[in-house]
Design a protein around this motif. Structure first.
Motif, short mmCIF file in Angstrom:
data_model
loop_
_atom_site.label_atom_id
_atom_site.label_comp_id
_atom_site.label_asym_id
_atom_site.label_seq_id
_atom_site.Cartn_x
_atom_site.Cartn_y
_atom_site.Cartn_z
N LEU A 36 7.96 11.56 8.33
CA LEU A 36 6.66 12.03 8.09
C LEU A 36 5.69 11.16 8.90
O LEU A 36 4.83 11.75 9.57
N GLN A 37 6.11 9.95 9.31
CA GLN A 37 5.37 9.18 10.65
C GLN A 37 5.33 9.94 11.78
O GLN A 37 4.47 10.08 12.69
N ILE A 38 6.62 10.35 12.32
CA ILE A 38 6.79 11.05 13.30
C ILE A 38 6.05 12.52 13.16
O ILE A 38 5.46 12.77 14.28
N TYR A 39 6.02 13.01 12.27
CA TYR A 39 5.17 14.45 12.14
C TYR A 39 3.81 14.06 12.42
O TYR A 39 2.76 14.91 12.86
N GLU A 40 3.34 12.92 11.89
CA GLU A 40 1.63 12.55 11.73
C GLU A 40 1.43 12.33 13.29
O GLU A 40 0.44 12.48 13.67
N VAL A 41 2.36 11.80 14.16
CA VAL A 41 2.15 11.48 15.48
C VAL A 41 1.72 12.98 16.11
O VAL A 41 0.58 12.92 16.90
N GLY A 42 2.63 13.85 15.65
CA GLY A 42 2.37 15.36 16.44
C GLY A 42 0.93 15.83 16.08
O GLY A 42 0.25 16.32 16.83
N VAL A 43 0.48 15.44 14.67
CA VAL A 43 -0.80 16.02 14.19
C VAL A 43 -1.99 15.39 15.03
O VAL A 43 -3.00 15.81 15.33
N PHE A 79 0.83 21.61 23.15
CA PHE A 79 1.91 22.49 22.43
C PHE A 79 3.26 22.11 22.62
O PHE A 79 3.86 21.66 21.44
N PHE A 80 3.79 21.56 23.53
CA PHE A 80 4.99 21.30 23.80
C PHE A 80 5.26 19.87 23.04
O PHE A 80 6.19 19.74 22.45
N PHE A 81 4.50 19.01 23.14
CA PHE A 81 4.58 17.73 22.52
C PHE A 81 4.65 18.01 21.09
O PHE A 81 5.44 17.39 20.45
N SER A 82 3.23 18.37 20.39
CA SER A 82 3.19 18.56 19.13
C SER A 82 4.28 19.23 18.31
O SER A 82 4.78 18.97 17.34
N VAL A 83 4.58 20.55 18.87
CA VAL A 83 5.54 21.53 18.31
C VAL A 83 6.93 20.88 18.33
O VAL A 83 7.63 20.96 17.30
N SER A 84 7.14 20.23 19.45
CA SER A 84 8.58 19.74 19.26
C SER A 84 8.82 18.57 18.30
O SER A 84 9.78 18.57 17.49
N ILE A 85 7.67 17.78 18.20
CA ILE A 85 7.60 16.73 17.04
C ILE A 85 7.94 17.24 15.90
O ILE A 85 8.50 16.74 14.87
N PHE A 100 18.04 18.93 21.00
CA PHE A 100 18.06 19.30 22.23
C PHE A 100 16.47 19.48 22.52
O PHE A 100 16.12 19.70 23.79
N LEU A 101 15.45 19.67 21.56
CA LEU A 101 14.22 19.50 21.77
C LEU A 101 13.53 18.30 22.36
O LEU A 101 12.45 17.96 22.54
N GLY A 102 14.40 16.99 22.16
CA GLY A 102 13.97 15.56 22.37
C GLY A 102 13.35 15.39 23.78
O GLY A 102 12.24 15.01 23.89
N PRO A 103 13.86 16.11 24.76
CA PRO A 103 13.32 16.25 26.33
C PRO A 103 12.10 16.73 26.39
O PRO A 103 11.20 16.70 27.15
#
Length: 128
Positions: A36-43, A79-85, A100-103
């Motif tokens: 959830l913390q990771i998700y919130e970084v994307g938001v 887009f790339f940063f948040s959606v991958s997160i 594979f989305l990590g990079p």
């Protein structure tokens, strides 16, 4: 370019509020605290990018290639940063390996950094 930047900025802002609300309510029940913390970084970064796009869409004239690249790199980078997160934060719930989305995440971050650098360059060249 001005209209596209403003529309994408508003779209990113609206969707980050919606996604943030899901994170605060519905996803809180299914994601681990760490995910959830990771998700919130994307938001959060999506909202930052939305605000930047609205500001540059309002103030830049887009009469140079650099000004256009500021907007394009911020749009794509966010887009790339948040959606991958978002996807990475759900990989445990979906029980799929999305490593594979990590990079993709740092590539999106690099695009945003370059956009900020070009914005600094644009401001330095402006005559106020």
């Amino acid at each position: 370019m001005k209209n596209i930047t403003l529309i994408i900025g508003a779209l990113y802002g609206m969707s980050s509020v919606v996604l943030g609300a899901f994170g605060a309510h519905a996803f809180k029940k299914i994601l681990s605290v760490t995910d959830l913390q990771i998700y919130e970084v994307g938001v959060r970064y999506q909202m930052y990018s939305a605000l930047v796009l609205l500001i540059i869409g309002s103030f830049l004239k887009f009469d140079s290639g650099i000004e256009k690249w500021v907007a394009v790199l911020m749009m794509l980078g966010a887009f790339f940063f948040s959606v991958s997160i978002y996807f990475l934060s759900f990989q445990n719930v979906w029980q799929v390996n999305l490593k594979f989305l990590g990079p993709i995440t740092p590539i999106g971050g690099l695009m945003m950094i370059i956009s900020w650098g070009l914005l600094i360059y644009t401001f330095a060249k402006m005559k106020f």
